[in-house]
Design a protein around this motif. Sequence first.
Motif, short mmCIF file in Angstrom:
data_model
loop_
_atom_site.label_atom_id
_atom_site.label_comp_id
_atom_site.label_asym_id
_atom_site.label_seq_id
_atom_site.Cartn_x
_atom_site.Cartn_y
_atom_site.Cartn_z
N LYS A 164 57.26 71.75 -41.24
CA LYS A 164 55.80 71.96 -41.28
C LYS A 164 55.42 73.26 -41.99
N ASN A 165 56.24 73.64 -42.95
CA ASN A 165 55.97 74.82 -43.78
C ASN A 165 55.82 76.11 -42.97
N THR A 166 56.59 76.21 -41.92
CA THR A 166 56.51 77.42 -41.08
C THR A 166 57.38 78.52 -41.70
N TYR A 167 56.90 79.02 -42.84
CA TYR A 167 57.64 80.09 -43.51
C TYR A 167 56.67 80.97 -44.29
N PHE A 168 57.16 82.14 -44.67
CA PHE A 168 56.43 83.05 -45.53
C PHE A 168 57.05 83.05 -46.91
N ASP A 169 56.22 83.01 -47.93
CA ASP A 169 56.68 83.32 -49.28
C ASP A 169 56.51 84.82 -49.47
N CYS A 170 57.62 85.48 -49.77
CA CYS A 170 57.60 86.92 -49.97
C CYS A 170 57.94 87.20 -51.44
N PHE A 171 56.92 87.51 -52.23
CA PHE A 171 57.12 87.81 -53.64
C PHE A 171 57.34 89.31 -53.80
N ILE A 172 58.44 89.68 -54.43
CA ILE A 172 58.79 91.08 -54.65
C ILE A 172 58.69 91.33 -56.14
N GLU A 173 57.78 92.21 -56.54
CA GLU A 173 57.55 92.46 -57.95
C GLU A 173 57.71 93.94 -58.27
N LYS A 185 55.47 95.88 -55.60
CA LYS A 185 54.42 95.14 -54.89
C LYS A 185 55.06 93.99 -54.13
N VAL A 186 54.82 93.92 -52.83
CA VAL A 186 55.33 92.82 -52.01
C VAL A 186 54.13 92.00 -51.55
N THR A 187 54.06 90.77 -52.01
CA THR A 187 52.97 89.86 -51.64
C THR A 187 53.51 88.83 -50.67
N VAL A 188 52.94 88.80 -49.47
CA VAL A 188 53.40 87.88 -48.43
C VAL A 188 52.32 86.82 -48.21
N ILE A 189 52.73 85.55 -48.24
CA ILE A 189 51.80 84.44 -48.07
C ILE A 189 52.27 83.56 -46.93
N ASN A 190 51.38 83.25 -46.03
CA ASN A 190 51.68 82.36 -44.92
C ASN A 190 51.53 80.92 -45.39
N ARG A 191 52.63 80.20 -45.49
CA ARG A 191 52.58 78.81 -45.94
C ARG A 191 52.37 77.83 -44.78
N GLY A 192 52.36 78.33 -43.56
CA GLY A 192 52.19 77.46 -42.40
C GLY A 192 50.74 77.14 -42.10
N ALA A 193 50.55 76.34 -41.04
CA ALA A 193 49.21 75.89 -40.68
C ALA A 193 48.56 76.75 -39.61
N LYS A 194 49.32 77.71 -39.09
CA LYS A 194 48.80 78.57 -38.02
C LYS A 194 48.98 80.05 -38.38
#
Length: 875
Positions: A164-173, A185-194
């Motif tokens: 159910k996409n319960t993970y974070f995408d952590c982009f490290i640039e 720059k660390v961009t964190v995105i919540n891919r989950g539904a909660k």
Amino acid sequence: MIHKNAEEERLATEDNYKNWKRWGPYLAERQWGTVREDYSENGYAWSFVNHDKARSNAYRWGEEGIGGFCDSREILCLAPAFWNGKDPILKERLFGLTNDEGNHGEDVKELYFHQVSTPTHSYAKYLYKYPQKKFPYAELLKKNGERSREEAEFELLDTKAFTKNTYFDCFIEYAKEDVGDILMKVTVINRGAKTAKIHVLPHLWFRNFWKHNDRFERPQMKSISDASVQSRSTRNGRYYFYHEDGEQLFCENETNNKRIYNVPNEVDYVKDGINDHVVNGLDTVNPAKKGSKLAVWHKLSLKAGEEKVIRVRLSKKKLANPWGKFDTIFENRIKECEEFYGDILKKDLPADQQEIARKAFSGLLWTKQFYYYDVYKWLFGGPGEAKPHRNDSRNAKWQHLTNRHIISMPDKWEYPWYAAWDLAFHMASFVEIDPYFAKEQLLLVLKEGYMHPNGQIPAYEWNFSDVNPPVHSWAVWNVYEKDKKRKGKGDTKFLEKAYQKLLVNFTWWVNQKDTSGTNLFDGGFLGLDNIGVFDRNHMPQGIKRMQQADATSWMAMFTLNMFRMTIELAKANPIYEDSVAKFFKHFLNIAWAMHHIGQKEISLWDDEDNFYYDVVEMHNGSTDRLKVRSLVGIIPLFAVEIIHKDLFEELKHFKVRAAEIVRTRPDLASLVSNIEEFNVDGNYLFSIMRGFRLEKLLYRLLDEKEFLSDYGIRSLSKYHEEHPYVFKHNGHHQIQYESGESRSNMFGGNSNWRGPIWMPLNYMIIQSLRKYYSFYGKEYVYEFPTGSGIKLNLNEIANELSKRLIKLFQANGDGKFQYHSEDVNKVFTKDEHFKNEHFFYEFFDGDSGKGLGAAHQTGWTALVANLIMELEQHS
């Protein structure tokens, strides 16, 4: 004047490691479990420092991180760490299984992608996918431990961690404002539904270089404000580290002796102090806000689909406003990165192929690593150090070896040490994006701190004395030619430097691997793990020696490479003409030896099977062919060179010598294709195989019931699936075709050449076919596939093979990728945040095309980018 984009201008800067390449993604992705860090008595590298000990152990020779940057001497390191609030430890390093724990050997169990980088790392981007649930360390260990070699590996996506996409995408640039100003720059995105919480901790720390060298004082970082830290070292001066918000946490990069060895610590606030403070709430960070290791603790709560950005900056300059142009710098570097790849990857290439090539090149760039290993100090200790207790004096014959450079790795987790022949293939791709680095790397392993005084090129740290195929000369000539074509002028200084050292290596091969003096070579397993009926390094009792079809063919290729280099050098310096004749004669001798039939010897070429085989000689003097149809018998195809007659017209002395050789030994010349005749274009063909042998070899190579797969050339003929080869001599020895992971543990780990498709040798096959085409032309056609009735010329066949290999990385009509398993495809097809990411597997199933081995090993699999670019040129 040739147009140069901004990145090409940076690449042209002299002594780039003091300039734009001073900082880059040079951190290993795994330092634990390596030979360098093994100080056990009996050489059990995997267990001396394992994943559990890694957070508490201060390394001797290097550092590791997730998507990390460091300087070119790895003095100061920068990388993020993460915590989902549920794991028992911070996620400071990637997790994986050791060689004994994985059912197919060492095996990383994480999801991460090297998304893009410029060659100077002026811009770089990395994606790490971190579960919101507790990371399944124990489950991964247990499930893989229960599986046999016949079963697939149990992967992170097989757990419920990403349900159910319960993970974070952590982009490290990363973006560089200049050579000493690094923005992260660390961009964190919540891919989950909660809504979910995550802790992001950018780390800055010094590699522990002071403990083992009295010349260096302990460096220090200290807080100078709530949003900045100053680092000081006698080795790199002052740096200023700026951050927004967050809590500063300090400790020392020193081993927690109490935890690992149950003895008192030498200092307070040891390496795992930040981990223990964040995860367990312990008072293990320095309240004085100073130390040699720093983290800035950010606590985030993200709603479904929400993203948040953490910004930090490391600069030699004291900045009044570190954030004023921060975003603009990123925008400019991203634009320059796009322009750089836009110039390399022509716009008429299909978009998906451009993306594959860009990811392949970027993976190569991300897998550079600072590699430090001094064998003498490792064996005996450095000045002022106690001598290590070692029963196993691994690499004792390599005490001259002192490596301290940025080197291209096969893979920074599964193979975080250089391998000589891997590196040679890497440079065939690197020359397309950074010819400066390609030439530097090829010269590097020929230096006195690498090459053995006897002339051997080091293999890899587990055993530097192992013998890799001699492909270095091939890589040198390949890089020289491509660089010359691009610039319009050859870098003869590079060529001559490499040539002089390759002469020494060539002599080592002749002296050490042709023990009988017959121009038939052996070399042991030569990197082709499990391809033989038995381990060629440990042959059954009663066999005196083996004459290897692959070792002999590699040497024929080596000889032709040296022949071609010598001709190039002789154009400017006539003194090289004698060497042209030397290599010409040597090539003829090898070709003759491969096909000669004497009273006791038998030819490596079998006239009945129309194939090349290894030949064993018994102690009683008898000889026998080992009739295994494998890449061993295909490698003779690589010994081919096309040379225009105009080059020989410039070498009057050589022409006389060559004519004399042909006249006095016509038996030698008769074995090699058309060395006295040139074609309509004025080209001579130098090859082991005369036309009829090439035709016979192609018959098997292009047969779908043998070597030809839908996805490239198999490493073992499928014929052996129904017809295993058995050799009975002091035991029962058998080899059978296996399309995927090998059931044999002959070499342990995930070694396998028993059927799968390997990109580097497929690439060499295609290159060789193109060379033959440039001599034979369009009128010479062959069946493709064998038995189909469809006739193609050799260039068209090379194109068709390229398409089959490229197809591995392309989505089919259902949007699925061939190299993914069905379960993995469900995620990569349906989840929009997965489908544009690529793995570059170590090898591929010979029947299904499924990716196997090291998943992130861009390494030699990056050659798919070459195939894409060259297919466009030759179509």
